[in-house]
Design a protein around this motif. Sequence first.
Motif, PDB file in Angstrom:
ATOM      1  N   GLY A   1       0.802  -0.622  10.228  1.00  0.00           N
ATOM      2  CA  GLY A   1      -0.238  -1.274   9.464  1.00  0.00           C
ATOM      3  C   GLY A   1       0.143  -1.548   8.031  1.00  0.00           C
ATOM      4  N   CYS A   2       1.009  -0.711   7.465  1.00  0.00           N
ATOM      5  CA  CYS A   2       1.371  -0.905   6.061  1.00  0.00           C
ATOM      6  C   CYS A   2       2.840  -1.248   5.895  1.00  0.00           C
ATOM      7  CB  CYS A   2       1.040   0.349   5.246  1.00  0.00           C
ATOM      8  SG  CYS A   2       2.009   1.780   5.723  1.00  0.00           S
TER       9      CYS A   2
ATOM     10  N   GLY B   1       0.818  -1.211   0.000  1.00  0.00           N
ATOM     11  CA  GLY B   1       0.000   0.000   0.000  1.00  0.00           C
ATOM     12  C   GLY B   1       0.846   1.252   0.000  1.00  0.00           C
ATOM     13  N   GLY B   2       1.938   1.232  -0.721  1.00  0.00           N
ATOM     14  CA  GLY B   2       2.844   2.367  -0.742  1.00  0.00           C
ATOM     15  C   GLY B   2       2.539   3.411  -1.795  1.00  0.00           C
ATOM     16  N   THR B   3       1.416   3.300  -2.491  1.00  0.00           N
ATOM     17  CA  THR B   3       1.105   4.269  -3.542  1.00  0.00           C
ATOM     18  C   THR B   3       0.073   5.302  -3.119  1.00  0.00           C
ATOM     19  OG1 THR B   3      -0.594   2.828  -4.488  1.00  0.00           O
ATOM     20  CG2 THR B   3       1.642   2.626  -5.369  1.00  0.00           C
ATOM     21  N   GLY B   4      -0.592   5.083  -2.014  1.00  0.00           N
ATOM     22  CA  GLY B   4      -1.566   6.053  -1.517  1.00  0.00           C
ATOM     23  C   GLY B   4      -0.865   7.229  -0.854  1.00  0.00           C
ATOM     24  N   GLN B   5      -1.642   8.131  -0.322  1.00  0.00           N
ATOM     25  CA  GLN B   5      -1.074   9.335   0.277  1.00  0.00           C
ATOM     26  C   GLN B   5      -0.171   9.000   1.468  1.00  0.00           C
ATOM     27  OE1 GLN B   5      -3.998  12.235   1.429  1.00  0.00           O
ATOM     28  NE2 GLN B   5      -2.478  13.754   1.976  1.00  0.00           N
TER      29      GLN B   5
ATOM     30  N   VAL C   1       5.418   7.507   3.586  1.00  0.00           N
ATOM     31  CA  VAL C   1       6.285   6.576   4.314  1.00  0.00           C
ATOM     32  C   VAL C   1       7.459   6.155   3.431  1.00  0.00           C
ATOM     33  CG1 VAL C   1       6.414   4.267   5.366  1.00  0.00           C
ATOM     34  CG2 VAL C   1       4.454   5.743   5.841  1.00  0.00           C
ATOM     35  N   VAL C   2       7.181   5.849   2.177  1.00  0.00           N
ATOM     36  CA  VAL C   2       8.245   5.459   1.236  1.00  0.00           C
ATOM     37  C   VAL C   2       9.261   6.587   1.091  1.00  0.00           C
ATOM     38  CG1 VAL C   2       8.766   4.900  -1.170  1.00  0.00           C
ATOM     39  CG2 VAL C   2       6.862   3.768  -0.005  1.00  0.00           C
ATOM     40  N   ARG C   3       8.806   7.806   0.906  1.00  0.00           N
ATOM     41  CA  ARG C   3       9.729   8.950   0.780  1.00  0.00           C
ATOM     42  C   ARG C   3      10.601   9.093   2.025  1.00  0.00           C
ATOM     43  NH1 ARG C   3       5.146  11.260  -1.495  1.00  0.00           N
ATOM     44  NH2 ARG C   3       4.671  12.374   0.439  1.00  0.00           N
TER      45      ARG C   3
END
Length: 90
Positions: A83-84, A9-13, A18-20
């Motif tokens: 959670g993600c 779920g790393g493509t949502g807001q 979180v990825v950044r």
Amino acid sequence: MTFRVLIIGGTGQVGAAVVRALVAEPSCAEVVMVNRKAIPLTADPRLRQVILDTAAARFSVEVTKLAPFKSIYERDDIKMAGGCAECFAK
């Protein structure tokens, strides 16, 4: 100690933020994003994406192959978990 992160779920807001943050963290050795479809990625060799159908019957089996680590509940060296995101030491 470096760590690696698997994000579903790393493509949502929230997931993208979180990825950044993880890519900006020098001690993060790798970020693996599980996405339903391919997205453009930043040119960082520590960031990769795996395309999986999250509704597929074998989704949990395929994700488990990406993260060969003990459950976060069995570890005492986890840097963070949410959670993600599931984190595991390298």
